[in-house]
Write an enzyme that holds these catalytic residues in place. Structure first.
Site, PDB file in Angstrom:
ATOM      1  N   ARG A 108       0.890  -1.174   0.000  1.00 40.64           N
ATOM      2  CA  ARG A 108       0.000   0.000   0.000  1.00 40.64           C
ATOM      3  C   ARG A 108       0.916   1.208   0.000  1.00 40.64           C
ATOM      4  O   ARG A 108       1.671   1.418   0.957  1.00 40.64           O
ATOM      5  CB  ARG A 108      -0.914  -0.015   1.231  1.00 40.64           C
ATOM      6  N   HIS A 135      -7.233   1.189  -6.538  1.00 36.15           N
ATOM      7  CA  HIS A 135      -7.437   0.221  -5.446  1.00 36.15           C
ATOM      8  C   HIS A 135      -8.087  -1.029  -6.049  1.00 36.15           C
ATOM      9  O   HIS A 135      -9.247  -1.334  -5.778  1.00 36.15           O
ATOM     10  CB  HIS A 135      -8.332   0.853  -4.373  1.00 36.15           C
ATOM     11  N   GLN A 138     -10.002  -3.889  -3.988  1.00 39.74           N
ATOM     12  CA  GLN A 138     -11.320  -3.501  -3.476  1.00 39.74           C
ATOM     13  C   GLN A 138     -12.417  -3.776  -4.500  1.00 39.74           C
ATOM     14  O   GLN A 138     -13.496  -4.276  -4.169  1.00 39.74           O
ATOM     15  CB  GLN A 138     -11.295  -1.999  -3.124  1.00 39.74           C
ATOM     16  N   ASP A 226     -17.642   6.854  -1.110  1.00 41.53           N
ATOM     17  CA  ASP A 226     -16.357   6.685  -0.417  1.00 41.53           C
ATOM     18  C   ASP A 226     -16.091   7.994   0.318  1.00 41.53           C
ATOM     19  O   ASP A 226     -16.762   9.004   0.081  1.00 41.53           O
ATOM     20  CB  ASP A 226     -15.245   6.365  -1.434  1.00 41.53           C
ATOM     21  N   CYS A 265     -16.499   1.116   0.493  1.00 38.81           N
ATOM     22  CA  CYS A 265     -15.308   0.291   0.762  1.00 38.81           C
ATOM     23  C   CYS A 265     -14.869   0.380   2.211  1.00 38.81           C
ATOM     24  O   CYS A 265     -14.145  -0.486   2.681  1.00 38.81           O
ATOM     25  CB  CYS A 265     -14.185   0.698  -0.184  1.00 38.81           C
ATOM     26  N   ARG A 293     -13.332  -9.031   0.868  1.00 39.75           N
ATOM     27  CA  ARG A 293     -11.919  -8.710   0.639  1.00 39.75           C
ATOM     28  C   ARG A 293     -11.062  -9.963   0.817  1.00 39.75           C
ATOM     29  O   ARG A 293     -10.100 -10.172   0.092  1.00 39.75           O
ATOM     30  CB  ARG A 293     -11.447  -7.601   1.594  1.00 39.75           C
TER      31      ARG A 293
HETATM   32  N1   CP Z   1     -11.287  -0.570   2.110  1.00 40.96           N
HETATM   33  C1   CP Z   1     -10.010  -0.612   2.554  1.00 40.96           C
HETATM   34  O1   CP Z   1      -9.063  -0.789   1.781  1.00 40.96           O
HETATM   35  O2   CP Z   1      -9.880  -0.487   3.899  1.00 40.96           O
HETATM   36  P1   CP Z   1      -8.517  -0.318   4.707  1.00 40.96           P
HETATM   37  O3   CP Z   1      -8.001   1.056   4.432  1.00 40.96           O
HETATM   38  O4   CP Z   1      -8.923  -0.493   6.152  1.00 40.96           O
HETATM   39  O5   CP Z   1      -7.543  -1.364   4.269  1.00 40.96           O
HETATM   40  N1  NVA Z   2     -10.242   6.545  -1.035  1.00 39.45           N
HETATM   41  C1  NVA Z   2      -9.839   6.040   0.260  1.00 39.45           C
HETATM   42  C2  NVA Z   2      -9.993   4.568   0.307  1.00 39.45           C
HETATM   43  C3  NVA Z   2      -9.631   3.929   1.618  1.00 39.45           C
HETATM   44  C4  NVA Z   2      -9.733   2.435   1.578  1.00 39.45           C
HETATM   45  C5  NVA Z   2      -8.408   6.469   0.565  1.00 39.45           C
HETATM   46  O1  NVA Z   2      -7.569   6.376  -0.337  1.00 39.45           O
HETATM   47  O2  NVA Z   2      -8.130   6.885   1.686  1.00 39.45           O
END
Ligand code: CP
Ligand code: NVA
Length: 307
Positions: A108, A135, A138, A226, A265, A293
């Site tokens: 990440r 992402h 997701q 989101d 998400c 997930r």
């Molecule tokens: N939806 C998602 O990726 O959640 P996290 O940021 O908790 O991993």
């Molecule tokens: N759009 C959000 C998604 C988190 C899972 C972010 O990037 O923070």
């Protein structure tokens, strides 16, 4: 060839269909099992997954760890800050070292280009666990969730309301590959990534961008929201102001099909992008979405290891 999972648009429609079908099958096969029990085929037996986090995570972190265990493998997890990466060691050197120690890497990252660089230098599969641009993991879980509740996603209409962010960009890729219509409602300043839109247009995907949330959700099978402020976004106050008309509330849900699903998400900010009544209401499938997930990522890991 090493099979990386960096973006939905990198895989063919057939490969993606096979991954989602595998996710459905793996979930069905282990109904009622303890979560630590490995699947019968254990396709990651004797494999180790490294996970690197430059940003916070609950779902991605726990679901990948659970997923690799259910596939018969093991995980090593670290924040980038605890690694020499966090002190400036080149990401290519990190890739080469980890390739000698583990069988796959999930990352990440703050910057999407760093994931591309990691993958280029890595001889083991690299999986994108969220960047500023996309992402993809997701979206596979989201498609699995929609199909569990409503059947094939192909031909359905999905509405995205709010920020044209990383998750939205991956949905644009998915609209082309899975054959659904995607209506996006966002303020002009927060439109999705131009490259994702060009990809969609070249692939003749049905993607509409409007500034009107009612137009986007009209007759939709699925409504999605989101956070208005993603990790790394610095213009918090401007965003809260710009997104006020983009809240998914009961009145907006009424514009969609009467049996429309609500997806998010997570993490959610109740009272901002979505009301309590919608996210905790009968149309919301967010807990199935979060669970999926695990199943979707198991299918991604199995696909990577089969390469
Ligand atoms: N939806 C998602 O990726 O959640 P996290 O940021 O908790 O991993
Ligand atoms: N759009 C959000 C998604 C988190 C899972 C972010 O990037 O923070």
């Amino acid at each position: 060839m090493t099979r990386h999972f960096l973006d939905i648009c990198d895989l063919s429609a057939e490969e993606l269909r096979a991954i989602v079908d595998d996710a459905h099958a793996r979930k069905k096969l282990r109904q009622g099992w303890p979560k630590g029990q490995a699947d019968a085929d254990a396709p990651a037996r004797n494999r180790v997954l490294a996970m690197i986090f430059e940003k916070n995570s609950t779902r991605t972190r726990f679901s990948f760890d659970a997923a690799i265990r259910q596939l018969g493998g093991q995980a090593i997890i670290s924040t980038a800050l605890d690694m020499q990466l966090g002190r400036g060691e080149p990401i290519e050197d990190t890739a080469k070292v980890l390739s000698r120690m583990v069988d796959a890497i999930m990352i990440r990252a703050n910057r999407h280009e760093d994931v591309d660089r990691l993958a280029k230098a890595s001889s083991v599969p690299v999986i994108n666990g969220l960047t500023n641009m996309s992402h993809p993991c997701q979206i596979l879980a989201d498609i699995q969730t929609i199909e569990e509740h409503r059947g094939a996603v192909e031909g359905k209409t999905l509405a995205w309301v709010g920020d044209g962010n990383n998750v939205c960009n991956s949905f644009i890729h998915a609209a082309a590959r899975f054959g659904f219509t995607l209506n996006i409602a966002c303020p002009d300043r927060y439109k999705p990534d131009m490259n994702a839109m060009v990809f969609a247009s070249e692939a003749r995907a049905k993607v509409l961008v409007t500034s009107d949330p009612r137009e986007a959700v009209k007759g939709a099978d699925v409504v999605m929201a989101d956070t208005w402020v993603s990790m790394g976004d610095l213009d918090h106050d401007e965003r809260l102001e710009a997104f006020q008309p983009y809240q998914v509330n009961e009145a907006l849900m009424k514009e969609a099909r009467s049996d429309a699903l609500f997806l998010h998400c997570l993490p959610a900010h109740r009272g901002e992008e979505v009301t309590d009544g919608v996210i905790d209401g009968p149309q919301s499938v967010i807990w199935d979405e979060a669970e999926n997930r695990i199943h979707a990522q198991k299918a991604v890991l199995a696909w990577c290891f089969a390469g």
